[in-house]
Design an enzyme around this catalytic site. Structure first.
Site, mmCIF file in Angstrom:
data_model
loop_
_atom_site.group_PDB
_atom_site.id
_atom_site.type_symbol
_atom_site.label_atom_id
_atom_site.label_comp_id
_atom_site.label_asym_id
_atom_site.label_seq_id
_atom_site.Cartn_x
_atom_site.Cartn_y
_atom_site.Cartn_z
ATOM 1 N N SER A 183 0.796 -1.228 0.000
ATOM 2 C CA SER A 183 0.000 0.000 0.000
ATOM 3 C C SER A 183 0.827 1.276 0.000
ATOM 4 O O SER A 183 0.336 2.322 -0.392
ATOM 5 C CB SER A 183 -0.967 0.017 1.185
ATOM 6 O OG SER A 183 -0.276 0.224 2.393
ATOM 7 N N LYS A 189 0.371 4.808 6.824
ATOM 8 C CA LYS A 189 -0.183 5.607 5.725
ATOM 9 C C LYS A 189 0.442 7.001 5.742
ATOM 10 O O LYS A 189 1.117 7.384 6.678
ATOM 11 C CB LYS A 189 -1.710 5.753 5.868
ATOM 12 C CG LYS A 189 -2.482 4.453 5.932
ATOM 13 C CD LYS A 189 -2.426 3.683 4.641
ATOM 14 C CE LYS A 189 -3.117 2.333 4.788
ATOM 15 N NZ LYS A 189 -2.696 1.374 3.817
#
Length: 169
Positions: A34, A83
């Site tokens: 990701s 993230k």
């Protein structure tokens, strides 16, 4: 005598070690794709990046757009995710497939996204994230040695917030 020395070392060392991990930081393995290409750029090999996660850097929630952070997943509280912060409280962000095309990030929240768009579960799935879920800032890639580097707070130009709040000092 030897046993006493070992016990003393353990009795002193364990609390000091736990305090260090809880307040300064620790090293963690990053799994998944990701955050490619910044983290784990080679998905074909099993070489995962290890990053130093600084708890000290987030102690006062002084975060900025572009920071790579570790947080408790809003979908699964037993999982930690990593993230990038795209928007902070008061920012208006153009979402990528969220239920609303534009979202104003509420107070005490941030908007996080993975760098590998389309291959990440992020705010475009679960919405703005409470700052209380943030537990560390990824500061350095520490393993493998050929990837040693500081992680800079960089925000892709196509993911900048549409508007940012005006700060009056």
């Amino acid at each position: 005598m030897w046993f006493r020395s070992v016990c003393k070392s353990v009795i002193l060392g364990v609390p000091i070690g736990i305090t260090f991990l809880d307040t300064v930081g620790y090293v963690a393995r990053v799994e998944g794709i990701s955050m490619q290409p910044v983290l784990n750029p080679d998905s074909k090999s099993n070489n995962n990046d290890y990053v130093f996660l600084s708890r000290w850097a987030v102690r006062d929630y002084n975060l900025q757009r572009g920071d790579v952070i570790s947080l408790v997943s809003p979908k699964d509280p037993n999982q930690k995710i990593i993230k990038r912060i795209v928007a902070l409280q008061g920012d208006i962000v153009n979402t990528l497939g969220y239920k609303s095309q534009y979202v104003k990030v509420p107070e005490g929240h941030c908007w996080v996204e993975g760098d590998h768009t389309g291959h990440t579960l992020d705010s475009n799935t679960f919405g703005p994230v409470s700052l209380g879920l943030v537990n560390a800032k990824a500061a350095y890639i520490v393993w493998p040695p050929n990837r040693w580097q500081r992680l800079e707070a960089k925000l892709p130009s196509n993911r900048k917030p549409l508007s940012q709040p005006v700060v009056i000092s």
